[in-house]
Design an enzyme around this catalytic site. Structure first.
Site, mmCIF file in Angstrom:
data_model
loop_
_atom_site.group_PDB
_atom_site.id
_atom_site.type_symbol
_atom_site.label_atom_id
_atom_site.label_comp_id
_atom_site.label_asym_id
_atom_site.label_seq_id
_atom_site.Cartn_x
_atom_site.Cartn_y
_atom_site.Cartn_z
ATOM 1 N N ASP A 72 0.854 -1.179 0.000
ATOM 2 C CA ASP A 72 0.000 0.000 0.000
ATOM 3 C C ASP A 72 0.896 1.237 0.000
ATOM 4 O OD1 ASP A 72 -2.991 0.863 0.511
ATOM 5 O OD2 ASP A 72 -1.750 2.154 1.790
ATOM 6 N N ILE A 73 0.664 2.147 -0.934
ATOM 7 C CA ILE A 73 1.442 3.377 -0.988
ATOM 8 C C ILE A 73 1.014 4.254 0.182
ATOM 9 C CG2 ILE A 73 1.977 5.444 -2.333
ATOM 10 C CD1 ILE A 73 1.406 3.798 -4.865
ATOM 11 N N GLU A 115 -4.515 2.461 -4.476
ATOM 12 C CA GLU A 115 -3.061 2.400 -4.306
ATOM 13 C C GLU A 115 -2.635 1.091 -3.644
ATOM 14 O OE1 GLU A 115 -4.577 4.234 -0.482
ATOM 15 O OE2 GLU A 115 -5.140 4.311 -2.572
#
Length: 189
Positions: A72-73, A115
């Protein structure tokens, strides 16, 4: 008359051959569109889980290891809110490109949503999965997107890892544990 029929048949055969080629190309393009995330050009959610499910059942049957990395960004919403969705899209593409370059031919990499991404690894150990996760984390930390001549943007990534347990009934059991590890990673900075 026989010559006309032969010419007609040849023309017809050529047209059929041409249309068959066109249909094959169209079919390949449709398959690509159905399986690929349009923005990042990696596997989309449906295709990733379809392939990961096959890996899962093969690993269960052969009693081999399989690992899921949930990625996950970090603070991606802030990027979109501050710099706009165009910048966010460019970062997603850059993120996916950099990770894709690190994958082995047999690894699966897909965009799960927004994301969020997943990697499915077979034929590796927990140590191997952890090493790859650390390489991904370090590489993403050093990737920059040139938003303007004077402004470079960069992101970091949080990663959770989980492997196959004897009690797992489906790939999503592994994914749930990887997601829990991901959120623990985010919580702990």
């Amino acid at each position: 008359r026989a010559q006309e029929i032969e010419t007609f048949n040849n023309t017809l055969e050529h047209e059929v051959e041409q249309r068959t080629k066109e249909l094959k190309l169209l079919s390949e393009k449709l398959r690509e569109l159905a399986n690929t995330d349009e923005l990042t050009k990696i596997a989309n959610r449906r295709h990733f889980f379809q392939l990961a499910t096959q890996y899962f059942y093969t690993a269960k049957r052969n009693k081999t290891e399989i690992y899921i990395l949930s990625l996950d960004i970090d603070f991606f919403k802030h990027i979109n809110d501050t710099y706009g969705h165009d910048a966010g899209d460019e970062i997603l593409k850059l993120f996916a490109k950099n990770i894709q370059e690190m994958m082995r031919e047999s690894d699966l990499f897909g965009r799960i949503g927004g994301e969020e991404f997943c990697v499915c690894l077979q034929n590796t150990t927990l140590e191997g999965a952890s090493i790859l996760a650390e390489k991904i984390r370090a590489r993403i930390e050093h990737v920059f997107y040139k938003h303007s001549p004077k402004e470079l943007l960069h992101v970091t990534v949080s990663i959770g890892i989980s492997g196959l347990c004897a009690s797992d009934a489906e790939i999503f059991d592994i994914v749930k544990r990887a997601d829990k590890a991901l959120y623990l990673s985010k919580k702990n900075g």
